[in-house]
Design a protein around this motif. Structure first.
Motif, PDB file in Angstrom:
ATOM      1  N   VAL A 210     -38.338  35.444  89.959  1.00 52.73           N
ATOM      2  CA  VAL A 210     -38.420  34.806  91.274  1.00 52.73           C
ATOM      3  C   VAL A 210     -39.361  35.634  92.151  1.00 52.73           C
ATOM      4  O   VAL A 210     -39.214  36.851  92.257  1.00 52.73           O
ATOM      5  N   PHE A 211     -40.321  34.948  92.771  1.00 50.00           N
ATOM      6  CA  PHE A 211     -41.331  35.591  93.608  1.00 50.00           C
ATOM      7  C   PHE A 211     -41.006  35.333  95.081  1.00 50.00           C
ATOM      8  O   PHE A 211     -40.763  34.195  95.480  1.00 50.00           O
ATOM      9  N   PHE A 212     -41.023  36.403  95.892  1.00 53.84           N
ATOM     10  CA  PHE A 212     -40.700  36.330  97.316  1.00 53.84           C
ATOM     11  C   PHE A 212     -41.899  36.778  98.143  1.00 53.84           C
ATOM     12  O   PHE A 212     -42.617  37.690  97.753  1.00 53.84           O
ATOM     13  N   ASP A 213     -42.071  36.168  99.326  1.00 54.30           N
ATOM     14  CA  ASP A 213     -43.149  36.580 100.226  1.00 54.30           C
ATOM     15  C   ASP A 213     -42.643  37.669 101.170  1.00 54.30           C
ATOM     16  O   ASP A 213     -41.526  38.171 101.019  1.00 54.30           O
ATOM     17  N   ASN A 214     -43.470  38.024 102.166  1.00 48.90           N
ATOM     18  CA  ASN A 214     -43.101  39.079 103.123  1.00 48.90           C
ATOM     19  C   ASN A 214     -41.831  38.767 103.894  1.00 48.90           C
ATOM     20  O   ASN A 214     -41.114  39.669 104.292  1.00 48.90           O
ATOM     21  N   GLY A 215     -41.544  37.484 104.101  1.00 50.75           N
ATOM     22  CA  GLY A 215     -40.341  37.085 104.824  1.00 50.75           C
ATOM     23  C   GLY A 215     -39.138  36.895 103.922  1.00 50.75           C
ATOM     24  O   GLY A 215     -38.140  36.320 104.341  1.00 50.75           O
ATOM     25  N   GLU A 216     -39.236  37.373 102.667  1.00 52.26           N
ATOM     26  CA  GLU A 216     -38.180  37.234 101.663  1.00 52.26           C
ATOM     27  C   GLU A 216     -37.856  35.772 101.366  1.00 52.26           C
ATOM     28  O   GLU A 216     -36.737  35.436 100.984  1.00 52.26           O
ATOM     29  N   ARG A 217     -38.838  34.883 101.552  1.00 53.77           N
ATOM     30  CA  ARG A 217     -38.689  33.481 101.183  1.00 53.77           C
ATOM     31  C   ARG A 217     -39.215  33.303  99.767  1.00 53.77           C
ATOM     32  O   ARG A 217     -40.234  33.897  99.389  1.00 53.77           O
ATOM     33  N   VAL A 218     -38.539  32.479  99.001  1.00 57.53           N
ATOM     34  CA  VAL A 218     -38.972  32.195  97.630  1.00 57.53           C
ATOM     35  C   VAL A 218     -40.268  31.396  97.698  1.00 57.53           C
ATOM     36  O   VAL A 218     -40.322  30.349  98.357  1.00 57.53           O
ATOM     37  N   ILE A 219     -41.312  31.893  97.010  1.00 59.11           N
ATOM     38  CA  ILE A 219     -42.571  31.145  96.967  1.00 59.11           C
ATOM     39  C   ILE A 219     -42.816  30.527  95.597  1.00 59.11           C
ATOM     40  O   ILE A 219     -43.728  29.728  95.429  1.00 59.11           O
ATOM     41  N   GLY A 220     -41.993  30.897  94.633  1.00 61.42           N
ATOM     42  CA  GLY A 220     -42.116  30.317  93.309  1.00 61.42           C
ATOM     43  C   GLY A 220     -41.207  31.024  92.329  1.00 61.42           C
ATOM     44  O   GLY A 220     -40.626  32.065  92.627  1.00 61.42           O
ATOM     45  N   TYR A 221     -41.080  30.418  91.151  1.00 63.06           N
ATOM     46  CA  TYR A 221     -40.251  31.020  90.116  1.00 63.06           C
ATOM     47  C   TYR A 221     -40.702  30.532  88.749  1.00 63.06           C
ATOM     48  O   TYR A 221     -41.374  29.513  88.614  1.00 63.06           O
ATOM     49  N   ILE A 222     -40.303  31.322  87.756  1.00 67.81           N
ATOM     50  CA  ILE A 222     -40.504  30.946  86.363  1.00 67.81           C
ATOM     51  C   ILE A 222     -39.142  31.050  85.713  1.00 67.81           C
ATOM     52  O   ILE A 222     -38.524  32.117  85.733  1.00 67.81           O
ATOM     53  N   GLU A 223     -38.612  29.939  85.193  1.00 64.60           N
ATOM     54  CA  GLU A 223     -37.353  29.997  84.451  1.00 64.60           C
ATOM     55  C   GLU A 223     -37.696  30.018  82.975  1.00 64.60           C
ATOM     56  O   GLU A 223     -38.673  29.401  82.551  1.00 64.60           O
ATOM     57  N   ILE A 224     -36.897  30.772  82.187  1.00 68.11           N
ATOM     58  CA  ILE A 224     -37.242  31.041  80.795  1.00 68.11           C
ATOM     59  C   ILE A 224     -36.055  30.788  79.877  1.00 68.11           C
ATOM     60  O   ILE A 224     -34.934  31.185  80.181  1.00 68.11           O
ATOM     61  N   CYS A 225     -36.330  30.143  78.739  1.00 62.02           N
ATOM     62  CA  CYS A 225     -35.349  30.014  77.667  1.00 62.02           C
ATOM     63  C   CYS A 225     -35.862  30.854  76.500  1.00 62.02           C
ATOM     64  O   CYS A 225     -36.843  30.496  75.854  1.00 62.02           O
ATOM     65  N   PHE A 226     -35.221  31.994  76.268  1.00 65.56           N
ATOM     66  CA  PHE A 226     -35.638  32.866  75.183  1.00 65.56           C
ATOM     67  C   PHE A 226     -35.238  32.330  73.817  1.00 65.56           C
ATOM     68  O   PHE A 226     -35.694  32.823  72.804  1.00 65.56           O
ATOM     69  N   GLU A 227     -34.362  31.324  73.766  1.00 62.42           N
ATOM     70  CA  GLU A 227     -33.968  30.739  72.482  1.00 62.42           C
ATOM     71  C   GLU A 227     -35.036  29.807  71.936  1.00 62.42           C
ATOM     72  O   GLU A 227     -35.391  29.872  70.771  1.00 62.42           O
ATOM     73  N   CYS A 228     -35.537  28.915  72.770  1.00 62.65           N
ATOM     74  CA  CYS A 228     -36.519  27.937  72.273  1.00 62.65           C
ATOM     75  C   CYS A 228     -37.943  28.303  72.660  1.00 62.65           C
ATOM     76  O   CYS A 228     -38.883  27.575  72.333  1.00 62.65           O
ATOM     77  N   LEU A 229     -38.111  29.431  73.340  1.00 63.73           N
ATOM     78  CA  LEU A 229     -39.433  29.936  73.706  1.00 63.73           C
ATOM     79  C   LEU A 229     -40.208  28.943  74.559  1.00 63.73           C
ATOM     80  O   LEU A 229     -41.353  28.590  74.275  1.00 63.73           O
TER      81      LEU A 229
END
Length: 155
Positions: free
Chosen positions: A96-115
């Protein structure tokens, strides 16, 4: 790419803080699913459409050294060995990526089982991830202290 080159692309150019997370979610019960509704697609926990850190199982904030290692893994890792993959897509981990105001600006969700992974917004820059990159990311999560979703017994 150098770290300064990577930090010119989104979301790295707006990121102040990066957190690794793991999460569990409840599938809706059969009694709550209507036949005409869309199939349930697991995703990172949200409240009112926003990522909800209080619903995460584990949260680790990366220091500068770990952030640089992660950016290198996401953008420079280039081992094109391929393996057969499953199609389960049950993500349990995320970045999870946060900006200077600690607001979420984006994310990457990952499944390590199915890649597989999903990035939101979709313009997040990530190099092509092959099985060795997923393995390296999985090891990175473990090294950071994220256990759930990164070890063999994920359920």
């Amino acid at each position: 790419m150098t770290i300064s080159e990577i930090k010119k692309s989104f979301p790295y150019n707006k990121t102040k803080t990066i957190k690794l997370v793991s999460f569990k979610y409840d599938y809706p019960g059969f009694d709550t699913i209507k036949l005409e509704s869309a199939p349930y697609e697991p995703e990172i926990p949200k409240t009112n459409g926003q990522i909800d850190l209080s619903k995460m199982f584990e949260v680790k904030t990366l220091d500068n050294e770990a952030e640089e290692e992660l950016l290198h893994l996401l953008m420079n890792y280039d081992d094109q060995d391929t393996n057969e993959i499953a199609l389960c897509y049950e993500p349990r981990n995320g970045i999870v990526f946060f900006d200077n105001g600690e607001r979420v600006i984006g994310y990457i969700e990952i499944c390590f089982e199915c890649l597989q992974y999903k990035a939101e917004p979709t313009r997040i820059t990530v190099s092509t991830l092959y099985p060795h990159e997923y393995k390296a990311l999985q090891e990175f999560f473990k090294k950071a202290g994220i256990v759930y979703g990164t070890v063999e017994d994920r359920h």
